[in-house]
Enzyme design. Structure first.
Site, PDB file in Angstrom:
ATOM      1  N   HIS A 104       0.845  -1.203   0.000  1.00 23.00           N
ATOM      2  CA  HIS A 104       0.000   0.000   0.000  1.00 23.00           C
ATOM      3  C   HIS A 104       0.871   1.239   0.000  1.00 23.00           C
ATOM      4  O   HIS A 104       2.087   1.167   0.214  1.00 23.00           O
ATOM      5  CB  HIS A 104      -0.901   0.018   1.242  1.00 23.00           C
ATOM      6  CG  HIS A 104      -0.130   0.179   2.521  1.00 23.00           C
ATOM      7  ND1 HIS A 104       0.574  -0.864   3.091  1.00 23.00           N
ATOM      8  CD2 HIS A 104       0.083   1.256   3.323  1.00 23.00           C
ATOM      9  CE1 HIS A 104       1.173  -0.438   4.190  1.00 23.00           C
ATOM     10  NE2 HIS A 104       0.901   0.848   4.355  1.00 23.00           N
ATOM     11  N   ASP A 106       0.594   5.019   1.943  1.00 18.55           N
ATOM     12  CA  ASP A 106      -0.210   5.523   3.060  1.00 18.55           C
ATOM     13  C   ASP A 106      -1.239   6.562   2.630  1.00 18.55           C
ATOM     14  O   ASP A 106      -0.921   7.517   1.916  1.00 18.55           O
ATOM     15  CB  ASP A 106       0.697   6.121   4.148  1.00 18.55           C
ATOM     16  CG  ASP A 106       1.534   5.045   4.820  1.00 18.55           C
ATOM     17  OD1 ASP A 106       1.099   3.887   4.851  1.00 18.55           O
ATOM     18  OD2 ASP A 106       2.626   5.385   5.307  1.00 18.55           O
ATOM     19  N   HIS A 263       4.683   0.094   0.211  1.00 22.39           N
ATOM     20  CA  HIS A 263       5.409  -0.685   1.208  1.00 22.39           C
ATOM     21  C   HIS A 263       4.541  -1.787   1.784  1.00 22.39           C
ATOM     22  O   HIS A 263       3.316  -1.780   1.653  1.00 22.39           O
ATOM     23  CB  HIS A 263       5.998   0.224   2.299  1.00 22.39           C
ATOM     24  CG  HIS A 263       5.009   1.095   2.981  1.00 22.39           C
ATOM     25  ND1 HIS A 263       4.490   2.247   2.416  1.00 22.39           N
ATOM     26  CD2 HIS A 263       4.422   0.999   4.198  1.00 22.39           C
ATOM     27  CE1 HIS A 263       3.645   2.814   3.255  1.00 22.39           C
ATOM     28  NE2 HIS A 263       3.582   2.078   4.339  1.00 22.39           N
ATOM     29  N   ARG A 279       4.813   6.632  14.265  1.00 26.34           N
ATOM     30  CA  ARG A 279       4.792   7.149  12.897  1.00 26.34           C
ATOM     31  C   ARG A 279       4.259   8.570  12.863  1.00 26.34           C
ATOM     32  O   ARG A 279       3.255   8.873  13.492  1.00 26.34           O
ATOM     33  CB  ARG A 279       3.909   6.278  12.000  1.00 26.34           C
ATOM     34  CG  ARG A 279       3.966   6.724  10.549  1.00 26.34           C
ATOM     35  CD  ARG A 279       3.075   5.854   9.662  1.00 26.34           C
ATOM     36  NE  ARG A 279       1.849   6.557   9.334  1.00 26.34           N
ATOM     37  CZ  ARG A 279       0.796   5.990   8.741  1.00 26.34           C
ATOM     38  NH1 ARG A 279       0.801   4.705   8.450  1.00 26.34           N
ATOM     39  NH2 ARG A 279      -0.267   6.693   8.458  1.00 26.34           N
TER      40      ARG A 279
END
Ligand code: OGA
Ligand code: MN
Length: 288
Positions: A104, A106, A263, A279
């Site tokens: 995917h 983000d 990723h 994150r």
């Protein structure tokens, strides 16, 4: 700081040497990193130790920070930090247990997907000295450029639908995780239409945007043709020659440019093996 950018051998990624993310960066240093981020797509910093405040200060050099729609996984004091973890406290996940089990990019389910993300490794699982929970990044630009030109021409103008619900449906179907969204969260994330191939805002390079996690179908194609084309493009991106595999160490910071990457989190660990990363996510523009 005397920063040094050391590109990896493959088509994506570089290590940054000489950086201390707990300190403020001078403007010239910030610019060097901003340029390297667009050029190499993935930047790795080893042996860092940062407080949430220092991590956010560093992240803001690259843009404004998103507050993730899944508020149950936000850091309690700093909602700009999204917690990625399999750890339970009082029977509840302290962060998203789905680190990213499908390829995917983000927030590609938003009208304005994030420009980039930065992960800071706090706890990393291992088994007998072997690091678990690796993350892979693919250069969707290298994957796109390696396609025959007739294929590139045929996908250049196509559009596709992207949705966050798609990812959670897949997780439920595969019986791995059940992440329930509230009605309010669903209302905040209606599916969106983006191109199949996108252009980098700084370099002008193009790459494949459709991804297994978020893309439901390509517009204007019969369902079977859409599925066959998506699977072909996903397989193209995931080829070894276009990917970098990161073996995490505690103290690693990895930042990536979402524009031309996808990723994947390798989910090969389970409690009592604990994994915890923080994150930050940098806002971006509408793909074109
Ligand atoms: C993310 C993500 C991968 C990982 O945080 O966006 O996909 O391995 N994480 O934790
Ligand atoms: Mn991700």
């Amino acid at each position: 700081m005397a920063l040094q950018i050391q590109p990896f051998d493959g088509v994506i990624g570089a290590e940054v040497l000489g950086a201390d993310l707990s300190q403020a960066f001078a403007e010239a240093e910030q610019q060097l990193l901003i340029d390297a981020w667009s050029k190499y797509s993935v930047l790795v910093f080893r042996d860092q130790m940062v407080t949430p405040e220092q991590f956010m200060r560093f992240s803001r050099y690259f843009g404004d920070l998103e507050i993730h729609v899944l508020e149950q996984y936000l850091h309690r004091e700093h909602p700009e930090i999204f917690v990625v973890s399999n750890i339970l406290e009082d029977g509840k996940n302290i962060g998203t247990p789905d680190a990213g089990r499908y390829w995917h990019t983000d927030l590609s389910y938003l009208a304005e997907p994030s420009r980039g993300s930065i992960l800071y490794a706090i706890e990393i699982p291992e088994d007998d000295g072997k690091t678990l929970g690796n993350t892979l990044w693919a250069s969707t630009a290298a994957a796109y450029e390696a396609l025959p030109s007739a294929t590139r021409d045929s996908i250049d103008t196509l559009k596709a639908e992207y949705s966050l619900g798609n990812r959670f449906n897949k997780l439920a179907e595969d019986d791995t995780q059940h992440i329930e969204m509230t009605d309010e969260q669903k209302a905040k994330t209606p599916s969106v239409i983006h191109p199949v191939v996108r252009t980098h805002p700084v370099t002008g390079r193009r790459g494949i945007l459709v991804n297994e996690g978020h893309t439901t179908h390509i517009q204007g194609l019969p369902a079977d043709e859409s599925r066959a084309l998506l699977e072909k493009l996903w397989a193209q991106c995931a080829k070894d020659e276009f990917t970098y595999r990161h073996e995490w160490q505690v103290g690693d910071v990895v930042m990536w440019d979402n524009t031309l990457t996808q990723h994947l989190a390798i989910c090969d660990y389970a409690l009592p093996q604990r994994r915890l990363l923080h994150r930050t996510t940098i806002t971006g523009d509408r793909p074109h």
